[in-house]
Design an enzyme around this catalytic site. Structure first.
Site, PDB file in Angstrom:
ATOM      1  N   SER A 289      -5.915   1.588  -9.000  1.00 55.98           N
ATOM      2  CA  SER A 289      -6.849   2.496  -8.336  1.00 55.98           C
ATOM      3  C   SER A 289      -7.608   3.303  -9.378  1.00 55.98           C
ATOM      4  O   SER A 289      -7.060   3.643 -10.436  1.00 55.98           O
ATOM      5  CB  SER A 289      -6.074   3.466  -7.428  1.00 55.98           C
ATOM      6  OG  SER A 289      -6.905   4.526  -6.998  1.00 55.98           O
TER       7      SER A 289
ATOM      8  N   TYR B 254       0.892   8.755  -5.568  1.00 53.49           N
ATOM      9  CA  TYR B 254       0.216   7.454  -5.445  1.00 53.49           C
ATOM     10  C   TYR B 254      -0.455   7.087  -6.762  1.00 53.49           C
ATOM     11  O   TYR B 254      -0.254   5.996  -7.312  1.00 53.49           O
ATOM     12  CB  TYR B 254      -0.809   7.561  -4.305  1.00 53.49           C
ATOM     13  CG  TYR B 254      -1.821   6.446  -4.191  1.00 53.49           C
ATOM     14  CD1 TYR B 254      -1.560   5.335  -3.389  1.00 53.49           C
ATOM     15  CD2 TYR B 254      -3.057   6.520  -4.840  1.00 53.49           C
ATOM     16  CE1 TYR B 254      -2.500   4.318  -3.258  1.00 53.49           C
ATOM     17  CE2 TYR B 254      -3.997   5.511  -4.715  1.00 53.49           C
ATOM     18  CZ  TYR B 254      -3.717   4.417  -3.920  1.00 53.49           C
ATOM     19  OH  TYR B 254      -4.656   3.411  -3.797  1.00 53.49           O
TER      20      TYR B 254
HETATM   21  N1  NAP Z   1      -9.446   1.260  -0.009  1.00 54.24           N
HETATM   22  C1  NAP Z   1      -9.562   1.916  -1.116  1.00 54.24           C
HETATM   23  O1  NAP Z   1     -10.407   2.802  -1.271  1.00 54.24           O
HETATM   24  C2  NAP Z   1      -8.662   1.605  -2.290  1.00 54.24           C
HETATM   25  C3  NAP Z   1      -8.974   2.175  -3.512  1.00 54.24           C
HETATM   26  C4  NAP Z   1      -8.153   1.928  -4.599  1.00 54.24           C
HETATM   27  C5  NAP Z   1      -7.058   1.107  -4.445  1.00 54.24           C
HETATM   28  N2  NAP Z   1      -6.758   0.568  -3.245  1.00 54.24           N
HETATM   29  C6  NAP Z   1      -5.557  -0.267  -3.144  1.00 54.24           C
HETATM   30  O2  NAP Z   1      -5.895  -1.518  -2.604  1.00 54.24           O
HETATM   31  C7  NAP Z   1      -4.753  -2.075  -1.937  1.00 54.24           C
HETATM   32  C8  NAP Z   1      -5.171  -2.526  -0.533  1.00 54.24           C
HETATM   33  O3  NAP Z   1      -5.591  -1.402   0.190  1.00 54.24           O
HETATM   34  P1  NAP Z   1      -6.610  -1.472   1.407  1.00 54.24           P
HETATM   35  O4  NAP Z   1      -7.643  -0.454   1.137  1.00 54.24           O
HETATM   36  O5  NAP Z   1      -7.017  -2.872   1.653  1.00 54.24           O
HETATM   37  O6  NAP Z   1      -5.670  -0.904   2.560  1.00 54.24           O
HETATM   38  P2  NAP Z   1      -5.521  -1.293   4.101  1.00 54.24           P
HETATM   39  O7  NAP Z   1      -6.811  -1.734   4.671  1.00 54.24           O
HETATM   40  O8  NAP Z   1      -4.806  -0.150   4.702  1.00 54.24           O
HETATM   41  O9  NAP Z   1      -4.549  -2.578   4.063  1.00 54.24           O
HETATM   42  C9  NAP Z   1      -3.275  -2.439   3.520  1.00 54.24           C
HETATM   43  C10 NAP Z   1      -2.573  -3.774   3.478  1.00 54.24           C
HETATM   44  O10 NAP Z   1      -1.290  -3.582   2.844  1.00 54.24           O
HETATM   45  C11 NAP Z   1      -0.261  -3.986   3.738  1.00 54.24           C
HETATM   46  N3  NAP Z   1       0.897  -3.121   3.569  1.00 54.24           N
HETATM   47  C12 NAP Z   1       0.988  -1.780   3.721  1.00 54.24           C
HETATM   48  N4  NAP Z   1       2.251  -1.356   3.502  1.00 54.24           N
HETATM   49  C13 NAP Z   1       2.979  -2.464   3.208  1.00 54.24           C
HETATM   50  C14 NAP Z   1       4.332  -2.700   2.896  1.00 54.24           C
HETATM   51  N5  NAP Z   1       5.240  -1.708   2.848  1.00 54.24           N
HETATM   52  N6  NAP Z   1       4.732  -3.972   2.641  1.00 54.24           N
HETATM   53  C15 NAP Z   1       3.854  -4.978   2.689  1.00 54.24           C
HETATM   54  N7  NAP Z   1       2.557  -4.846   3.012  1.00 54.24           N
HETATM   55  C16 NAP Z   1       2.129  -3.583   3.268  1.00 54.24           C
HETATM   56  C17 NAP Z   1      -0.848  -3.928   5.130  1.00 54.24           C
HETATM   57  O11 NAP Z   1      -0.147  -4.851   5.954  1.00 54.24           O
HETATM   58  P3  NAP Z   1       0.097  -4.657   7.543  1.00 54.24           P
HETATM   59  O12 NAP Z   1      -1.188  -4.201   8.158  1.00 54.24           O
HETATM   60  O13 NAP Z   1       0.500  -6.020   7.994  1.00 54.24           O
HETATM   61  O14 NAP Z   1       1.207  -3.658   7.688  1.00 54.24           O
HETATM   62  C18 NAP Z   1      -2.298  -4.354   4.852  1.00 54.24           C
HETATM   63  O15 NAP Z   1      -2.401  -5.747   4.797  1.00 54.24           O
HETATM   64  C19 NAP Z   1      -3.680  -0.991  -1.929  1.00 54.24           C
HETATM   65  O16 NAP Z   1      -2.765  -1.212  -2.967  1.00 54.24           O
HETATM   66  C20 NAP Z   1      -4.482   0.267  -2.207  1.00 54.24           C
HETATM   67  O17 NAP Z   1      -3.699   1.261  -2.821  1.00 54.24           O
HETATM   68  C21 NAP Z   1      -7.547   0.789  -2.165  1.00 54.24           C
END
Ligand code: NAP
Length: 247
Positions: free
Chosen positions: A142, A155
């Site tokens: 991130s 985080y």
């Molecule tokens: N969005 C942003 O702005 C952003 C920025 C920087 C980094 N990130 C990182 O990018 C990654 C993906 O985030 P996203 O934005 O795509 O989030 P998201 O839309 O909330 O999706 C999260 C995904 O992770 C899965 N997940 C959550 N908790 C889990 C667990 N305990 N075990 C296994 N799977 C789990 C969810 O699965 P289910 O729905 O099936 O539970 C879903 O597929 C994360 O690591 C996040 O920290 C995101």
């Protein structure tokens, strides 16, 4: 056919990465925790564009479930892809939680630690014998590791740990030709931490040189690209993909 496992690819940028990898000809193992239907929709989308995919349940925060997950992976590799190993692991699963340091509970801290650092560590360890030589690991970190954003300290600290771990993976797995890199997204329009409201989005867009927040595809395409052979000499790097966030 190269095969990639992307944790947390039922939604968000993991789902986008799954589809983009399939577009580049990779077979994809989609994992979900609480959204089996959404994982199936991703598998369906990949199948519709002529790709091959399967989905598996995985809770990255529960290391006791990893031996059974490894066995389930081995079975899927055999039954769906006719392979005994796979090529790429993308440690992407995660969740957001807003709480300033002054009020973070130990339970919240441990939950974030389990999913963002301990889980990727031990998942990679247990899957390592199934990763083919010359494969690759991508850890999704991130931009909050570079820019301190109030309210996400544990985080961001664990994502920072994951960035360091990435370099150690590159060091220790390099003898087998396995690369390890991390991708650090800026703000992306997903459901992370409850998603973006208009005010928050406008603020983030204003802090970004390209004047908008990211879309899942802005990350998904980079994941697929980094896995491909054109990028074979990129190793042990943290690549921020954030449109120029707070520069
Ligand atoms: N969005 C942003 O702005 C952003 C920025 C920087 C980094 N990130 C990182 O990018 C990654 C993906 O985030 P996203 O934005 O795509 O989030 P998201 O839309 O909330 O999706 C999260 C995904 O992770 C899965 N997940 C959550 N908790 C889990 C667990 N305990 N075990 C296994 N799977 C789990 C969810 O699965 P289910 O729905 O099936 O539970 C879903 O597929 C994360 O690591 C996040 O920290 C995101």
């Amino acid at each position: 056919m190269k095969i990639v496992i992307i944790t947390g690819s039922s939604r968000g940028l993991g789902a986008s990465a799954a589809v983009e990898c399939a577009r580049k000809g990779m077979g994809v193992v989609v994992t979900y925790n609480s959204s089996p239907d959404k994982a199936e929709a991703v598998v369906k989308e990949i199948t519709q564009i002529g790709g091959k995919a399967a989905s598996l349940k995985l809770d990255v925060g529960d290391t006791s479930s990893f031996p059974a997950f490894r066995d389930a992976v081995a079975a899927k590799l055999q039954s769906v892809f006719d392979r005994r190993d796979f090529d790429y692991l993308v440690n992407n699963a995660g969740y957001g939680l807003f709480n300033p340091i002054a009020t973070v509970t130990e339970e919240q801290f441990d939950g974030l630690f389990d999913v963002h650092l301990k889980g990727p560590f031990f998942l990679t360890q247990i899957l390592l014998p199934l990763i083919a030589d010359n494969g690759q690991i991508i850890n999704i970190t991130s931009a909050t590791t570079r820019v301190a954003t109030s309210g996400v300290a544990p985080y961001a600290a664990f994502k920072g740990g994951l960035e360091v771990l990435t370099r150690y993976m590159a060091k220790e797995f390099g003898a087998r030709g396995i690369r390890a890199n991390s991708i650090a997204p800026g703000a992306i329009r997903t459901e992370l931490g409850g998603g973006l409201n208009d005010e928050f989005e406008a603020m983030l867009a204003g802090q970004t040189a390209l004047g908008r927040v990211g879309e899942p595809e802005d990350i998904g395409e980079v994941v697929a690209s980094l896995l491909s052979n054109e990028n074979r000499w990129i190793n042990a790097q943290n690549i921020e993909v954030a449109g120029g966030y707070i520069i």
